[in-house]
Design an enzyme around this catalytic site. Structure first.
Site, PDB file in Angstrom:
ATOM      1  N   GLU A  44     -51.492  -8.173   3.403  1.00  0.00           N
ATOM      2  CA  GLU A  44     -52.587  -7.693   2.543  1.00  0.00           C
ATOM      3  C   GLU A  44     -52.792  -6.187   2.703  1.00  0.00           C
ATOM      4  O   GLU A  44     -52.850  -5.661   3.814  1.00  0.00           O
ATOM      5  CB  GLU A  44     -53.914  -8.386   2.877  1.00  0.00           C
ATOM      6  CG  GLU A  44     -55.027  -7.849   1.986  1.00  0.00           C
ATOM      7  CD  GLU A  44     -56.448  -8.257   2.356  1.00  0.00           C
ATOM      8  OE1 GLU A  44     -57.364  -7.853   1.611  1.00  0.00           O
ATOM      9  OE2 GLU A  44     -56.647  -8.948   3.362  1.00  0.00           O
ATOM     10  N   ASP A 109     -60.422   0.047  17.533  1.00  0.00           N
ATOM     11  CA  ASP A 109     -61.098   1.104  16.773  1.00  0.00           C
ATOM     12  C   ASP A 109     -62.142   1.729  17.689  1.00  0.00           C
ATOM     13  O   ASP A 109     -63.038   1.033  18.176  1.00  0.00           O
ATOM     14  CB  ASP A 109     -61.761   0.470  15.537  1.00  0.00           C
ATOM     15  CG  ASP A 109     -62.501   1.494  14.673  1.00  0.00           C
ATOM     16  OD1 ASP A 109     -62.406   2.704  14.958  1.00  0.00           O
ATOM     17  OD2 ASP A 109     -63.187   1.073  13.723  1.00  0.00           O
ATOM     18  N   ASP A 111     -64.888   4.808  17.888  1.00  0.00           N
ATOM     19  CA  ASP A 111     -65.600   5.722  16.992  1.00  0.00           C
ATOM     20  C   ASP A 111     -66.611   6.540  17.794  1.00  0.00           C
ATOM     21  O   ASP A 111     -67.394   5.995  18.567  1.00  0.00           O
ATOM     22  CB  ASP A 111     -66.330   4.887  15.931  1.00  0.00           C
ATOM     23  CG  ASP A 111     -66.839   5.729  14.781  1.00  0.00           C
ATOM     24  OD1 ASP A 111     -67.424   6.797  15.046  1.00  0.00           O
ATOM     25  OD2 ASP A 111     -66.676   5.314  13.622  1.00  0.00           O
ATOM     26  N   CYS A 122     -73.023  16.841  19.914  1.00  0.00           N
ATOM     27  CA  CYS A 122     -72.986  16.422  18.501  1.00  0.00           C
ATOM     28  C   CYS A 122     -73.637  15.052  18.360  1.00  0.00           C
ATOM     29  O   CYS A 122     -73.890  14.365  19.347  1.00  0.00           O
ATOM     30  CB  CYS A 122     -71.540  16.289  18.007  1.00  0.00           C
ATOM     31  SG  CYS A 122     -70.511  17.741  18.256  1.00  0.00           S
ATOM     32  N   CYS A 131     -66.822  17.057  22.875  1.00  0.00           N
ATOM     33  CA  CYS A 131     -66.915  15.590  22.955  1.00  0.00           C
ATOM     34  C   CYS A 131     -65.591  14.898  22.651  1.00  0.00           C
ATOM     35  O   CYS A 131     -65.440  13.704  22.940  1.00  0.00           O
ATOM     36  CB  CYS A 131     -68.050  15.036  22.099  1.00  0.00           C
ATOM     37  SG  CYS A 131     -68.033  15.492  20.357  1.00  0.00           S
ATOM     38  N   ARG A 162     -61.405  11.631  10.947  1.00  0.00           N
ATOM     39  CA  ARG A 162     -62.722  12.243  11.077  1.00  0.00           C
ATOM     40  C   ARG A 162     -63.220  12.243  12.522  1.00  0.00           C
ATOM     41  O   ARG A 162     -63.185  13.226  13.209  1.00  0.00           O
ATOM     42  CB  ARG A 162     -63.729  11.544  10.169  1.00  0.00           C
ATOM     43  CG  ARG A 162     -65.043  12.322  10.057  1.00  0.00           C
ATOM     44  CD  ARG A 162     -66.029  11.681   9.108  1.00  0.00           C
ATOM     45  NE  ARG A 162     -67.065  12.618   8.706  1.00  0.00           N
ATOM     46  CZ  ARG A 162     -68.062  12.296   7.894  1.00  0.00           C
ATOM     47  NH1 ARG A 162     -68.148  11.075   7.392  1.00  0.00           N
ATOM     48  NH2 ARG A 162     -68.977  13.186   7.565  1.00  0.00           N
ATOM     49  N   VAL A 165     -60.409   7.216  16.781  1.00  0.00           N
ATOM     50  CA  VAL A 165     -58.985   6.877  16.889  1.00  0.00           C
ATOM     51  C   VAL A 165     -58.798   5.367  16.742  1.00  0.00           C
ATOM     52  O   VAL A 165     -59.714   4.587  17.005  1.00  0.00           O
ATOM     53  CB  VAL A 165     -58.382   7.337  18.247  1.00  0.00           C
ATOM     54  CG1 VAL A 165     -58.323   8.855  18.330  1.00  0.00           C
ATOM     55  CG2 VAL A 165     -59.148   6.757  19.434  1.00  0.00           C
ATOM     56  N   HIS A 166     -57.600   4.993  16.315  1.00  0.00           N
ATOM     57  CA  HIS A 166     -57.225   3.582  16.188  1.00  0.00           C
ATOM     58  C   HIS A 166     -55.957   3.348  17.000  1.00  0.00           C
ATOM     59  O   HIS A 166     -55.149   4.257  17.156  1.00  0.00           O
ATOM     60  CB  HIS A 166     -56.929   3.222  14.727  1.00  0.00           C
ATOM     61  CG  HIS A 166     -58.077   3.475  13.807  1.00  0.00           C
ATOM     62  ND1 HIS A 166     -57.906   3.812  12.477  1.00  0.00           N
ATOM     63  CD2 HIS A 166     -59.418   3.445  14.020  1.00  0.00           C
ATOM     64  CE1 HIS A 166     -59.088   3.973  11.911  1.00  0.00           C
ATOM     65  NE2 HIS A 166     -60.017   3.772  12.822  1.00  0.00           N
ATOM     66  N   HIS A 314     -59.027  -9.036   9.996  1.00  0.00           N
ATOM     67  CA  HIS A 314     -59.818  -7.805   9.869  1.00  0.00           C
ATOM     68  C   HIS A 314     -58.963  -6.655   9.341  1.00  0.00           C
ATOM     69  O   HIS A 314     -57.851  -6.434   9.797  1.00  0.00           O
ATOM     70  CB  HIS A 314     -60.416  -7.430  11.227  1.00  0.00           C
ATOM     71  CG  HIS A 314     -61.679  -6.642  11.112  1.00  0.00           C
ATOM     72  ND1 HIS A 314     -61.704  -5.355  10.626  1.00  0.00           N
ATOM     73  CD2 HIS A 314     -62.963  -6.953  11.388  1.00  0.00           C
ATOM     74  CE1 HIS A 314     -62.953  -4.915  10.632  1.00  0.00           C
ATOM     75  NE2 HIS A 314     -63.731  -5.867  11.086  1.00  0.00           N
ATOM     76  N   LEU A 315     -59.499  -5.932   8.378  1.00  0.00           N
ATOM     77  CA  LEU A 315     -58.771  -4.786   7.805  1.00  0.00           C
ATOM     78  C   LEU A 315     -59.021  -3.531   8.630  1.00  0.00           C
ATOM     79  O   LEU A 315     -60.109  -3.352   9.179  1.00  0.00           O
ATOM     80  CB  LEU A 315     -59.251  -4.541   6.375  1.00  0.00           C
ATOM     81  CG  LEU A 315     -58.871  -5.631   5.363  1.00  0.00           C
ATOM     82  CD1 LEU A 315     -59.976  -5.825   4.351  1.00  0.00           C
ATOM     83  CD2 LEU A 315     -57.568  -5.288   4.666  1.00  0.00           C
TER      84      LEU A 315
END
Length: 417
Positions: A44, A109, A111, A122, A131, A162, A165-166, A314-315
């Protein structure tokens, strides 16, 4: 670097998907050598188009079909989902309940917004070089555990474009893992627990697990420069009160006196270490070296989005997708140089399109006349995207070697019989 103007994104995406996106490598990755029949065809993809139009259950027969569709749709964002029991674009024709997610890479993931309670420089979507060290530590800690504790070989780290990281773990055995096993792995890798209302989010005792010890050893390499100097976590009373909330009340007075006497975060931290480890306080079962470790972990340990890792269906945002707010490309990270990785030097779509424009008209005309895609995608080689595609290619080389090794093993076993 070329400033990015979101208003130009539709035009830039057309050029990006036509001339710059590394389709051949991308297909080579998700096809996994074509070993499993229909593996790519049952994958998918989801596209987010302009004005947040979201299209799920896209699937393609081959690289050429994927290219055509991406060049037609020019998605603002591409997500990759699971490999299903049937072709996702035909899911409406399948009997209810029969359409099932069967395999997917194990993904993580991380964030920066999840660290807002412990970073001072920040907040929300903003990041800076101070950071970003949090992401460096997170990658080092998670990667070491995946490699050494679990024995996973093929780990692709990717910048989100942005503020995060993944990680894609692509070993064949890992792609087959059930949701329950994935949950177990992510649970093993999670230490910071509790929502905004919970002040103390890390709890250790005398029996510290080897995974925790090894994670602390990684944090120690960065802690002084990142937390004590860069973030200045003990700069003033407002900040040291946050740390006092993480340690037993029995030592608060002693800590306060020292904090008032000393004038810098490194000095105050040294005082905290001495107090926590003093023989007098060690008699209190709540004191010991793990006290300072709990603080270090709360301020520096990776914070994973657990749900992303648990679900097979999960996408997750695709490598080489473009971030529509920053214009930055979601690029693979060279893990051998993870300490040098700088999100602010990652190319923007405007920069690489401009670099492509600067290629001589003669060369362009020659390329445009080349009909087959093999020649057309060379465009990225003339831009600052090239080194990141090289990192991706190295990852694919290792996957190929591993796959060939497995096939040789299987054929040798068959010969033995």
């Amino acid at each position: 670097m070329e400033p990015f103007d979101p208003a130009e994104l539709p035009e830039l995406l057309k050029l990006y998907y036509r001339r710059l996106f590394p389709y051949a490598q991308y297909y080579r990755w998700l096809n996994y050598g074509g070993v499993t029949k229909n593996y790519f065809q049952h994958r998918e993809f989801s596209f987010t188009l302009k004005d947040d139009i979201y299209i799920r259950y896209q699937s393609f027969n081959n690289q050429s079909e994927l290219e055509k569709e991406m060049q037609k749709m020019n998605p603002y964002k591409i997500d990759i989902g699971a490999v299903y029991s049937h072709r996702p674009n035909q899911h409406n024709t399948v009997k209810l309940g029969a359409f099932q997610a069967q395999e997917k890479e194990l993904v993580f993931d991380i964030d920066m917004t999840d660290y807002d309670d412990v970073r001072r420089c920040c907040s929300s979507a903003d990041i800076c070089s101070k950071c970003w060290t949090l992401m460096t530590m997170a990658m080092r800690i998670i990667d070491r555990a995946l490699k050494e504790d679990f024995g996973f070989k093929h780990r692709l780290w990717v910048y989100s474009g942005r503020r995060g990281v993944h990680c894609w773990v692509c070993d064949e055995s890992v792609r087959k893992l059930s949701s329950a096993v994935r949950s177990g792995i992510v649970e093993y890798l999670s230490l910071v627990k509790g929502g905004q209302d919970v002040k103390k989010k890390v709890h250790l005792n005398e029996k510290v697990h080897p995974f925790v010890r090894k994670s602390i050893n990684i944090i120690k390499k960065y802690f002084e420069e990142y937390a004590l100097v860069g973030q200045d976590i003990l700069e003033n009373k407002e900040n040291w009160d946050k740390i006092l909330a993480l340690v037993p009340e029995t030592i608060h007075d002693e800590l306060q006196r020292g904090f008032q006497k000393f004038h810098s975060s490194p000095q105050r931290w040294e005082h905290l270490r001495k107090v926590a480890n003093s023989s007098q306080n060690m008699k209190n079962d709540k004191c010991g070296p793990w006290l300072e470790w709990e603080v270090m972990l709360q301020y520096c340990f990776p914070r994973l989005d657990v749900n992303v890792s648990k679900g097979v269906n999960h996408l997750l945002k695709s490598p080489f997708s473009v971030h529509p707010k920053t214009g930055r490309i979601s690029v693979p990270i060279d893990f051998h140089k993870v300490d040098q990785f700088d999100p602010f030097t990652v190319p923007t779509i405007s920069a690489i399109c401009r670099e492509l424009d600067m290629v001589s008209t003669h060369e362009k005309e020659k390329e445009e006349n080349e009909a087959d895609s093999k020649h057309r995608v060379r465009g990225y080689k003339k831009t600052s995207l090239a080194p990141y595609v090289k990192v991706f290619e190295q990852f694919l080389e290792n996957l190929d070697k591993s796959r060939k090794g497995e096939l040789l093993k299987k054929s040798d076993l068959q010969k033995d019989f």
